[in-house]
Design a protein around this motif. Structure first.
Motif, mmCIF file in Angstrom:
data_model
loop_
_atom_site.group_PDB
_atom_site.id
_atom_site.type_symbol
_atom_site.label_atom_id
_atom_site.label_comp_id
_atom_site.label_asym_id
_atom_site.label_seq_id
_atom_site.Cartn_x
_atom_site.Cartn_y
_atom_site.Cartn_z
ATOM 1 N N LEU A 155 -19.113 35.130 -33.318
ATOM 2 C CA LEU A 155 -19.744 34.733 -32.067
ATOM 3 C C LEU A 155 -18.940 35.345 -30.926
ATOM 4 N N THR A 156 -19.610 36.152 -30.085
ATOM 5 C CA THR A 156 -18.932 36.784 -28.954
ATOM 6 C C THR A 156 -19.697 36.492 -27.674
ATOM 7 N N ALA A 157 -18.966 36.524 -26.564
ATOM 8 C CA ALA A 157 -19.579 36.292 -25.248
ATOM 9 C C ALA A 157 -19.924 37.618 -24.603
ATOM 10 N N ARG A 183 -24.709 31.609 -19.748
ATOM 11 C CA ARG A 183 -24.146 32.828 -20.348
ATOM 12 C C ARG A 183 -24.896 33.138 -21.628
ATOM 13 N N ILE A 184 -24.845 34.393 -22.026
ATOM 14 C CA ILE A 184 -25.459 34.841 -23.266
ATOM 15 C C ILE A 184 -24.349 35.120 -24.278
ATOM 16 N N TYR A 185 -24.466 34.535 -25.454
ATOM 17 C CA TYR A 185 -23.536 34.755 -26.564
ATOM 18 C C TYR A 185 -24.292 35.465 -27.674
ATOM 19 N N ARG A 186 -23.585 36.281 -28.423
ATOM 20 C CA ARG A 186 -24.197 37.014 -29.523
ATOM 21 C C ARG A 186 -23.585 36.531 -30.837
ATOM 22 N N GLU A 190 -29.120 36.161 -30.047
ATOM 23 C CA GLU A 190 -28.482 35.782 -28.797
ATOM 24 C C GLU A 190 -28.695 34.294 -28.553
ATOM 25 N N ILE A 191 -27.650 33.652 -28.034
ATOM 26 C CA ILE A 191 -27.692 32.228 -27.726
ATOM 27 C C ILE A 191 -27.362 32.076 -26.244
ATOM 28 N N GLU A 192 -28.224 31.398 -25.505
ATOM 29 C CA GLU A 192 -27.957 31.128 -24.101
ATOM 30 C C GLU A 192 -27.297 29.765 -24.003
#
Length: 59
Positions: free
Chosen positions: A57-59, A43-46, A37-39
């Motif tokens: 990469l999805t939101a 927002r958190i993205y996967r 996960e990337i903040e």
């Protein structure tokens, strides 16, 4: 005496902004996993590796 010629502001800004692009390996980023996960911007993205070894990469 030679006249002083000012450089175009856009050319000066472009020359100052040139930096090498940072590169990281996906293996190092994923650290042995297949998903993280990337903040970003609240927002958190996967980021995940698919069965076909592609990155998604999805939101």
């Amino acid at each position: 005496m030679a006249p002083v010629v000012a450089a175009h502001p856009v050319a000066v800004a472009a020359a100052q902004a040139v930096k090498p692009v940072k590169r990281v390996s996906s293996a190092g980023l994923m650290d042995g996993g297949r998903e993280l996960e990337i903040e970003h911007g609240g927002r958190i993205y996967r980021l995940r590796i698919t069965q076909l070894n592609k990155l998604i990469l999805t939101a």
